[in-house]
Design a protein around this motif. Structure first.
Motif, short mmCIF file in Angstrom:
data_model
loop_
_atom_site.label_atom_id
_atom_site.label_comp_id
_atom_site.label_asym_id
_atom_site.label_seq_id
_atom_site.Cartn_x
_atom_site.Cartn_y
_atom_site.Cartn_z
N HIS A 220 -5.24 -8.07 41.15
CA HIS A 220 -3.77 -8.11 41.06
C HIS A 220 -3.22 -7.89 42.47
O HIS A 220 -3.67 -6.99 43.17
N PRO A 221 -2.23 -8.69 42.92
CA PRO A 221 -1.74 -8.54 44.29
C PRO A 221 -0.84 -7.34 44.55
O PRO A 221 -0.68 -6.91 45.69
N ARG A 222 -0.25 -6.77 43.52
CA ARG A 222 0.68 -5.66 43.70
C ARG A 222 -0.09 -4.35 43.93
O ARG A 222 -1.06 -4.06 43.24
N ARG A 223 0.40 -3.53 44.88
CA ARG A 223 -0.24 -2.25 45.13
C ARG A 223 0.21 -1.20 44.12
O ARG A 223 1.27 -1.31 43.52
N GLY A 224 -0.61 -0.17 44.00
CA GLY A 224 -0.29 0.94 43.10
C GLY A 224 0.74 1.86 43.70
O GLY A 224 1.04 1.81 44.89
N GLY A 225 1.29 2.73 42.86
CA GLY A 225 2.27 3.72 43.29
C GLY A 225 1.65 4.76 44.20
O GLY A 225 0.44 4.83 44.38
N LYS A 226 2.48 5.62 44.76
CA LYS A 226 2.03 6.62 45.74
C LYS A 226 2.53 8.02 45.39
O LYS A 226 2.79 8.83 46.27
N LEU A 227 2.65 8.34 44.10
CA LEU A 227 3.19 9.64 43.70
C LEU A 227 2.14 10.75 43.67
O LEU A 227 2.48 11.92 43.70
N GLY A 228 0.88 10.39 43.56
CA GLY A 228 -0.17 11.39 43.50
C GLY A 228 -0.45 11.92 42.10
O GLY A 228 -1.12 12.93 41.94
N ALA A 229 0.07 11.23 41.10
CA ALA A 229 -0.15 11.66 39.72
C ALA A 229 -1.56 11.32 39.27
O ALA A 229 -2.14 10.32 39.68
N GLY A 230 -2.13 12.17 38.44
CA GLY A 230 -3.45 11.91 37.88
C GLY A 230 -4.30 13.17 37.85
O GLY A 230 -3.84 14.27 38.18
N HIS A 231 -5.55 12.98 37.46
CA HIS A 231 -6.48 14.11 37.31
C HIS A 231 -7.82 13.73 37.94
O HIS A 231 -8.29 12.61 37.80
N ARG A 232 -8.45 14.71 38.60
CA ARG A 232 -9.76 14.53 39.20
C ARG A 232 -10.77 15.42 38.50
O ARG A 232 -10.43 16.51 38.03
N ASP A 233 -12.02 14.95 38.48
CA ASP A 233 -13.14 15.72 37.92
C ASP A 233 -12.89 16.10 36.47
O ASP A 233 -13.07 17.27 36.07
#
Length: 164
Positions: free
Chosen positions: A120-133
């Motif tokens: 997909h050509p559109r870049r993702g957002g830059k809010l920092g939302a999400g979970h690691r590990d």
């Protein structure tokens, strides 16, 4: 990595049968110079936002595989050429994206293995939302931080223990 996923499946039928090893559903497209890669999983769960992806790839990879649960979204890309080069520079073995990537020519020039569902050509957002590990669920399989990932031209395996 020297042992193919097909050989590992043949050698470890017991693990496939009792759930200690699984094969991801076969719908991932291969990118990057490394057609085969393996390593311990680092997991992310993000939705249309790749700031946490970047932050993770900025850390030493130590031969690990970043597995991104992007919810299968086809609204934007979570990994592009800059992130592939960052992963390469920091020693990541591979990236698996349950979602999209972009900058295909740049991805294919990077010395890293990448699997994704689509482009997909559109870049993702830059809010920092999400979970690691955290435990994620992609392609019909639960993946835990530290699981062993093996990917090659025949598929992607997830195992509770390292495989050789």
């Amino acid at each position: 990595m020297t042992t193919s996923t097909t050989d590992l499946c043949d050698a470890h039928c017991d693990r496939l049968n009792d759930g200690r090893m699984a094969v991801l559903a076969p719908f991932y497209i291969s990118f990057g110079k490394r057609r085969a890669f393996s390593g311990h999983a680092v997991t992310l769960q993000v939705t249309d936002d790749n700031a946490l992806v970047r932050a993770t790839l900025e850390t030493p990879g130590a031969g690990r595989v970043l597995v991104i649960d992007g919810g299968g979204s086809q609204r934007c890309a979570l990994v592009g050429g800059q992130l592939a080069l960052l992963a390469q520079a920091n020693g990541w073995s591979g990236i698996i994206v349950d979602g999209c990537v972009r900058d295909v020519d740049e991805l294919n020039a990077a010395d890293i293995g990448i699997r994704a569902k689509a482009v997909h050509p559109r870049r993702g957002g830059k809010l920092g939302a999400g979970h690691r590990d955290t435990i994620i669920h992609i392609a019909g399989t639960h993946i835990r931080p530290g699981d062993w990932i093996v990917a090659d031209a025949d598929g992607i395996l997830v195992s509770r223990e390292a495989l050789n």
